[in-house]
Design a protein around this motif. Sequence first.
Motif, PDB file in Angstrom:
ATOM      1  N   SER A  25       0.841  -1.190   0.000  1.00  0.00           N
ATOM      2  CA  SER A  25       0.000   0.000   0.000  1.00  0.00           C
ATOM      3  C   SER A  25       0.877   1.242   0.000  1.00  0.00           C
ATOM      4  CB  SER A  25      -0.931  -0.003   1.222  1.00  0.00           C
ATOM      5  OG  SER A  25      -0.191  -0.029   2.413  1.00  0.00           O
ATOM      6  N   ASN A  26       0.257   2.367  -0.188  1.00  0.00           N
ATOM      7  CA  ASN A  26       0.954   3.648  -0.151  1.00  0.00           C
ATOM      8  C   ASN A  26       0.119   4.659   0.599  1.00  0.00           C
ATOM      9  OD1 ASN A  26       2.647   2.839  -2.854  1.00  0.00           O
ATOM     10  ND2 ASN A  26       3.617   4.419  -1.644  1.00  0.00           N
ATOM     11  N   ASN A  27       0.789   5.697   1.056  1.00  0.00           N
ATOM     12  CA  ASN A  27       0.121   6.815   1.700  1.00  0.00           C
ATOM     13  C   ASN A  27       0.062   7.968   0.716  1.00  0.00           C
ATOM     14  OD1 ASN A  27      -0.160   5.805   4.522  1.00  0.00           O
ATOM     15  ND2 ASN A  27       2.038   5.578   4.278  1.00  0.00           N
ATOM     16  N   PHE A  28      -1.127   8.544   0.578  1.00  0.00           N
ATOM     17  CA  PHE A  28      -1.325   9.686  -0.302  1.00  0.00           C
ATOM     18  C   PHE A  28      -1.927  10.819   0.514  1.00  0.00           C
ATOM     19  CE2 PHE A  28      -1.381   6.060  -3.145  1.00  0.00           C
ATOM     20  CZ  PHE A  28      -0.545   6.487  -4.175  1.00  0.00           C
ATOM     21  N   PHE A  29      -1.423  12.036   0.331  1.00  0.00           N
ATOM     22  CA  PHE A  29      -1.974  13.214   0.994  1.00  0.00           C
ATOM     23  C   PHE A  29      -2.929  13.883   0.021  1.00  0.00           C
ATOM     24  CE2 PHE A  29      -1.901  17.627   2.492  1.00  0.00           C
ATOM     25  CZ  PHE A  29      -2.277  17.393   3.805  1.00  0.00           C
ATOM     26  N   VAL A  30      -4.223  13.774   0.315  1.00  0.00           N
ATOM     27  CA  VAL A  30      -5.261  14.278  -0.584  1.00  0.00           C
ATOM     28  C   VAL A  30      -6.281  15.060   0.230  1.00  0.00           C
ATOM     29  CG1 VAL A  30      -7.024  13.628  -2.270  1.00  0.00           C
ATOM     30  CG2 VAL A  30      -4.960  12.239  -2.055  1.00  0.00           C
ATOM     31  N   ASN A  31      -6.599  16.255  -0.223  1.00  0.00           N
ATOM     32  CA  ASN A  31      -7.612  17.096   0.426  1.00  0.00           C
ATOM     33  C   ASN A  31      -7.378  17.256   1.927  1.00  0.00           C
ATOM     34  OD1 ASN A  31      -8.981  17.442  -2.037  1.00  0.00           O
ATOM     35  ND2 ASN A  31     -10.099  15.534  -1.726  1.00  0.00           N
ATOM     36  N   GLY A  32      -6.117  17.488   2.312  1.00  0.00           N
ATOM     37  CA  GLY A  32      -5.800  17.741   3.712  1.00  0.00           C
ATOM     38  C   GLY A  32      -5.729  16.513   4.593  1.00  0.00           C
ATOM     39  N   LYS A  33      -5.748  15.322   4.021  1.00  0.00           N
ATOM     40  CA  LYS A  33      -5.711  14.092   4.824  1.00  0.00           C
ATOM     41  C   LYS A  33      -4.715  13.106   4.232  1.00  0.00           C
ATOM     42  CE  LYS A  33      -8.978  15.093   7.761  1.00  0.00           C
ATOM     43  NZ  LYS A  33      -8.544  15.558   9.056  1.00  0.00           N
ATOM     44  N   ILE A  34      -4.029  12.400   5.118  1.00  0.00           N
ATOM     45  CA  ILE A  34      -3.171  11.314   4.666  1.00  0.00           C
ATOM     46  C   ILE A  34      -4.047  10.070   4.590  1.00  0.00           C
ATOM     47  CG2 ILE A  34      -2.293  10.465   6.890  1.00  0.00           C
ATOM     48  CD1 ILE A  34       0.076  11.144   4.059  1.00  0.00           C
ATOM     49  N   LYS A  35      -3.983   9.368   3.485  1.00  0.00           N
ATOM     50  CA  LYS A  35      -4.847   8.205   3.290  1.00  0.00           C
ATOM     51  C   LYS A  35      -3.990   7.034   2.827  1.00  0.00           C
ATOM     52  CE  LYS A  35      -8.761   6.446   0.769  1.00  0.00           C
ATOM     53  NZ  LYS A  35      -9.428   6.327  -0.453  1.00  0.00           N
ATOM     54  N   THR A  36      -4.165   5.896   3.478  1.00  0.00           N
ATOM     55  CA  THR A  36      -3.467   4.689   3.064  1.00  0.00           C
ATOM     56  C   THR A  36      -4.317   3.983   2.026  1.00  0.00           C
ATOM     57  OG1 THR A  36      -2.441   4.472   5.229  1.00  0.00           O
ATOM     58  CG2 THR A  36      -2.439   2.509   3.840  1.00  0.00           C
ATOM     59  N   VAL A  37      -3.710   3.722   0.885  1.00  0.00           N
ATOM     60  CA  VAL A  37      -4.409   3.098  -0.232  1.00  0.00           C
ATOM     61  C   VAL A  37      -3.816   1.715  -0.451  1.00  0.00           C
ATOM     62  CG1 VAL A  37      -4.964   3.323  -2.681  1.00  0.00           C
ATOM     63  CG2 VAL A  37      -4.815   5.363  -1.249  1.00  0.00           C
ATOM     64  N   GLY A  38      -4.681   0.706  -0.482  1.00  0.00           N
ATOM     65  CA  GLY A  38      -4.252  -0.685  -0.605  1.00  0.00           C
ATOM     66  C   GLY A  38      -3.855  -1.091  -2.007  1.00  0.00           C
ATOM     67  N   ILE A  39      -3.460  -2.335  -2.162  1.00  0.00           N
ATOM     68  CA  ILE A  39      -2.946  -2.874  -3.422  1.00  0.00           C
ATOM     69  C   ILE A  39      -3.903  -2.648  -4.584  1.00  0.00           C
ATOM     70  CG2 ILE A  39      -2.293  -4.989  -4.644  1.00  0.00           C
ATOM     71  CD1 ILE A  39      -1.301  -6.071  -1.951  1.00  0.00           C
ATOM     72  N   ARG A  40      -5.142  -3.070  -4.460  1.00  0.00           N
ATOM     73  CA  ARG A  40      -6.085  -2.960  -5.586  1.00  0.00           C
ATOM     74  C   ARG A  40      -6.315  -1.509  -5.983  1.00  0.00           C
ATOM     75  NH1 ARG A  40      -8.392  -7.518  -2.941  1.00  0.00           N
ATOM     76  NH2 ARG A  40      -8.265  -9.333  -4.301  1.00  0.00           N
TER      77      ARG A  40
ATOM     78  N   ASP B 208       9.407   6.393  -2.203  1.00  0.00           N
ATOM     79  CA  ASP B 208       9.480   7.766  -2.686  1.00  0.00           C
ATOM     80  C   ASP B 208       8.095   8.424  -2.643  1.00  0.00           C
ATOM     81  OD1 ASP B 208      10.972   9.966  -3.879  1.00  0.00           O
ATOM     82  OD2 ASP B 208       9.849   9.511  -5.721  1.00  0.00           O
ATOM     83  N   ILE B 209       7.084   7.682  -3.078  1.00  0.00           N
ATOM     84  CA  ILE B 209       5.701   8.185  -3.028  1.00  0.00           C
ATOM     85  C   ILE B 209       5.308   8.494  -1.581  1.00  0.00           C
ATOM     86  CG2 ILE B 209       3.261   7.549  -3.304  1.00  0.00           C
ATOM     87  CD1 ILE B 209       4.143   5.930  -5.798  1.00  0.00           C
ATOM     88  N   ASN B 210       5.567   7.552  -0.675  1.00  0.00           N
ATOM     89  CA  ASN B 210       5.211   7.749   0.732  1.00  0.00           C
ATOM     90  C   ASN B 210       5.928   8.955   1.323  1.00  0.00           C
ATOM     91  OD1 ASN B 210       3.423   5.654   0.866  1.00  0.00           O
ATOM     92  ND2 ASN B 210       4.816   4.236   1.858  1.00  0.00           N
ATOM     93  N   LEU B 211       7.227   9.036   1.081  1.00  0.00           N
ATOM     94  CA  LEU B 211       8.011  10.130   1.636  1.00  0.00           C
ATOM     95  C   LEU B 211       7.486  11.479   1.153  1.00  0.00           C
ATOM     96  CD1 LEU B 211      10.366  11.042   3.356  1.00  0.00           C
ATOM     97  CD2 LEU B 211      11.853  10.721   1.383  1.00  0.00           C
ATOM     98  N   LYS B 212       7.231  11.606  -0.127  1.00  0.00           N
ATOM     99  CA  LYS B 212       6.719  12.869  -0.675  1.00  0.00           C
ATOM    100  C   LYS B 212       5.376  13.236  -0.058  1.00  0.00           C
ATOM    101  CE  LYS B 212       9.216  12.728  -5.022  1.00  0.00           C
ATOM    102  NZ  LYS B 212       9.189  12.403  -6.433  1.00  0.00           N
ATOM    103  N   ASN B 213       4.530  12.261   0.176  1.00  0.00           N
ATOM    104  CA  ASN B 213       3.211  12.540   0.751  1.00  0.00           C
ATOM    105  C   ASN B 213       3.296  12.889   2.231  1.00  0.00           C
ATOM    106  OD1 ASN B 213       0.835  12.186  -1.261  1.00  0.00           O
ATOM    107  ND2 ASN B 213       2.384  10.701  -1.863  1.00  0.00           N
ATOM    108  N   PHE B 214       4.221  12.280   2.965  1.00  0.00           N
ATOM    109  CA  PHE B 214       4.410  12.662   4.367  1.00  0.00           C
ATOM    110  C   PHE B 214       5.045  14.048   4.472  1.00  0.00           C
ATOM    111  CE2 PHE B 214       3.232   8.429   5.706  1.00  0.00           C
ATOM    112  CZ  PHE B 214       2.666   8.665   6.949  1.00  0.00           C
ATOM    113  N   VAL B 215       5.869  14.438   3.521  1.00  0.00           N
ATOM    114  CA  VAL B 215       6.412  15.798   3.491  1.00  0.00           C
ATOM    115  C   VAL B 215       5.267  16.792   3.261  1.00  0.00           C
ATOM    116  CG1 VAL B 215       7.875  17.393   2.164  1.00  0.00           C
ATOM    117  CG2 VAL B 215       8.766  15.157   2.854  1.00  0.00           C
ATOM    118  N   GLN B 216       4.308  16.434   2.416  1.00  0.00           N
ATOM    119  CA  GLN B 216       3.130  17.295   2.219  1.00  0.00           C
ATOM    120  C   GLN B 216       2.335  17.409   3.515  1.00  0.00           C
ATOM    121  OE1 GLN B 216       0.917  15.730  -1.106  1.00  0.00           O
ATOM    122  NE2 GLN B 216       2.184  16.803  -2.606  1.00  0.00           N
ATOM    123  N   LEU B 217       2.187  16.299   4.238  1.00  0.00           N
ATOM    124  CA  LEU B 217       1.491  16.330   5.530  1.00  0.00           C
ATOM    125  C   LEU B 217       2.223  17.263   6.492  1.00  0.00           C
ATOM    126  CD1 LEU B 217      -0.618  15.326   7.610  1.00  0.00           C
ATOM    127  CD2 LEU B 217       0.921  13.393   8.069  1.00  0.00           C
TER     128      LEU B 217
END
Length: 188
Positions: free
Chosen positions: A123-138, A161-170
């Motif tokens: 999974s990955n973490n994405f920062f979207v609309n002011g929230k960090i969201k964990t998104v699963g495989i599918r 890299d995706i996770n790190l960039k999104n946590f930096v946004q958080l």
Amino acid sequence: KENRDKIEVYANLDVIGNHQETEKNQVYLEGLGLRPLYTFHFGSPVEILKEAVKKYDYIALGGLVPHSKQRRILENWLDKCFSIIKTDCKVHGFGLTSQWALEKYPFYSVDSTSWLASTRYGSNNFFVNGKIKTVGIRENCSIIHNIMCKEWLSDITHRLDINLKNFVQLRGYITKLWKEKGVDWNNK
């Protein structure tokens, strides 16, 4: 001591569950001319925290990880701690990057392995609309449709890299939020 010029912050050798031994280590290291980050642990007497806030300009709260999934318990304890600390000193949260906690309490710094852990589960973490969201495989496979899912799952560097960039946004979001609340650690 030999690496003082290379190390900005380092923590006391703590003994989780034994504030007396942790305090002994702190006193010993300070006696050597060192200045480790003082750590106050979950469940330690609050009188110790009151003294630490008077003595240090930067402390840490530790022993949080076992309670990270028990929001009510952790929140009650953090409420108690921050009612004493306020913004009188900077606070580091060991093992704490839960967004609700970062939005509620004025931490100066935090750490955790959350940005690493999700990659173990595809999974990955994405920062979207002011929230960090964990998104699963599918979900990831449908979001990242420009590369094959199999390749994406095997490319851990890309996922990190995706996770790190999104946590930096958080981090940017939380820093801005606290500046709007009147807490700007860069100016303290």
